[in-house]
Scaffold this motif. Structure first.
Motif: not given
Length: 494
Positions: A116, A120, A239, A243, A247
């Motif tokens: 993750f 990012m 993950s 994300f 996000l």
């Protein structure tokens, strides 16, 4: 690119980093509390019994923070002047560590969303910075796992105070580092949300290979291998899901200009773009062509093409205030025929400043506002300066008939300055042959060089040459000649 920090900037960046470190250490204490659930030991008693471990983690986190600061000081000083960027980085570290801790505690250590953070980071930083920041995260996670989250050590007489066995600590170290770099590199080429979903399947292969190689001695039976495959799949899926969930939150909270955010801001449903299309259609069409030119030029010289395209869409947004006073939105009547040259200049000049105000009012990225106010630099508004000269007896102050500036401070702003002028000037050419367009664009660039418009953006002559060639190729394609249609009327009855 910033080359030197002031004393004030150094002090503020240090204070921000120190406060962020304190928050990070507090989150680690929270993770310890989570790990002590179902264990008859309080946080205070745990710290007393394992104070050496606590000190080791605190010192390790402090050293990594110092390394992070020194790296940015020498490699990316702009991060240290953008204090929200420091806060954003440490907030992301906290979120990533908490997610891994909770899922590892209540599900399985191998199922933690280890990727993750690097995913990012790939969106929030440039590639080199993302890889370095991910390395800091990897080491931080490893230190915490071994000293404060170990399934191999006990607190009190017999109870383990963590859930991560030693073999898993090393497999997560390799997974985060190796697969994190793969994720960072691959994600830079992904431009769609569905592409992010497919990334989970791409990452599953290296994640599984690493975990099988490291953990296989501990899982010699078929059941152990199947568990590794299952939990590695969960690692990749969780993950990517985390994300995609976080996000947009970081995009909005910290005004991150990811490709997804930039495309949303340039869609026909974006508020200002919709208004521009309705109220100033000529300016909108001009902006579309300039955006295409800026995107191609940025890509040709290695700049962020998505950012250039989005900024170009908003560079003339200030014309929304008085759209009818700009040539591309006029029909047969010219409103400036009733005005003095000085008043006309004020109206024309104001669109750069009004555009920046409008962009800030709508909460759009600061970079867009910078481009809006810089894309004409301090250039003279020659049409009305010439008109004023014809109406006066003596010399005039050229600055009175020029844009207020500042000149471009980024290569993207310089690209948009050239693309904007080239597109508008090419429309007025009676003969748009490649040779004529090339001569026009070359003269526009040379004029801006003579007037020192590129002094603050570090653009090179080679890059200007590439930009010129790219714009000429694009404009000759946009405004190519067509075969005249025959004047022939055809009836259905024939």
């Amino acid at each position: 690119m910033k080359t030197k920090l002031t004393k004030k900037e150094i002090c503020l960046s240090m204070v921000t980093t120190l406060c962020s470190l304190i928050v990070l250490l507090a989150v680690m204490l929270l993770m310890i509390v989570i790990n002590l659930v179902h264990i008859d030991v309080g946080l205070k008693d745990f710290i007393v019994m394992k104070y050496k471990n606590v000190i080791s983690v605190a010192v390790g986190a402090t050293l990594l923070t110092a390394i992070y600061y020194v790296y940015n000081y020498f490699e990316n000083k702009m991060v240290l002047t953008q204090y929200t960027k420091i806060i954003e980085t440490y907030l992301l570290l906290c979120v990533a560590l908490l997610l891994c801790n909770v899922i590892g505690k209540f599900l399985n250590a191998t199922a933690r969303p280890l990727l993750f953070f690097p995913l990012m980071a790939a969106m929030m930083f440039q590639r080199k910075a993302a890889i370095f920041t991910n390395t800091v995260y990897v080491l931080l996670l490893f230190i915490f796992n071994r000293f404060l989250n170990s399934a191999d050590a006990t607190v009190g007489p017999s109870e383990a105070f963590g859930f991560v066995p030693m073999v898993e600590s090393f497999s997560s170290l390799l997974t985060c580092f190796c697969c994190g770099i793969i994720g960072i590199v691959v994600l830079k080429h992904i431009k769609t949300r569905i592409g992010c979903v497919m990334l989970a399947f791409v990452l599953f292969i290296p994640v599984t290979v690493i975990n099988l190689v490291v953990q296989l001695p501990e899982s010699v039976n078929l059941s152990g291998v199947l568990n590794i495959l299952l939990y590695c799949g969960l690692d990749c899926v969780l993950s990517v899901l985390a994300f995609m969930f976080f996000l947009p939150v970081f995009e909005i909270t910290f005004s991150e200009l990811t490709p997804f955010r930039l495309r949303e801001l340039t869609s026909n449903h974006a508020k200002l773009i919709a208004k521009l299309k309705l109220q100033a259609p000529g300016t909108y069409n001009h902006s579309v062509v300039v955006a295409q030119l800026a995107e191609m030029c940025a890509s040709a010289i290695g700049e962020d093409s998505e950012l250039a395209r989005a900024a170009a869409f908003y560079h003339d947004i200030g014309k929304l205030k008085n759209p009818e006073y700009f040539a591309e939105n006029q029909t047969e009547y010219n409103f400036h025929s009733e005005l003095t040259p000085e008043l006309s200049v004020d109206i024309i000049r104001s669109h750069a400043r009004e555009g920046a105000k409008l962009i800030k009012k709508y909460g759009l990225p600061e970079f867009f506002a910078d481009v809006a106010v810089q894309h004409h630099g301090t250039l003279p508004i020659k049409y009305f300066y010439a008109k004023a000269l014809n109406m006066s007896d003596g010399e005039l102050n050229l600055a009175t008939y020029s844009y207020s500036g500042p000149t471009p401070t980024s290569k993207i702003a310089a690209i948009i300055m050239i693309a904007d002028a080239s597109e508008a000037a090419t429309r007025s050419l009676p003969d748009r042959s490649p040779a004529n367009v090339e001569a026009l664009v070359r003269s526009l660039i040379e004029e801006r060089l003579d007037l020192e418009q590129f002094d603050d953006c570090n653009i090179t002559m080679r890059e200007l040459s590439v930009i010129k060639s790219t714009i000429v190729n694009q404009l000759t394609g946009v405004y190519h000649s067509r075969v005249a249609y025959p004047k022939l009327t055809i009836s259905k009855n024939k």
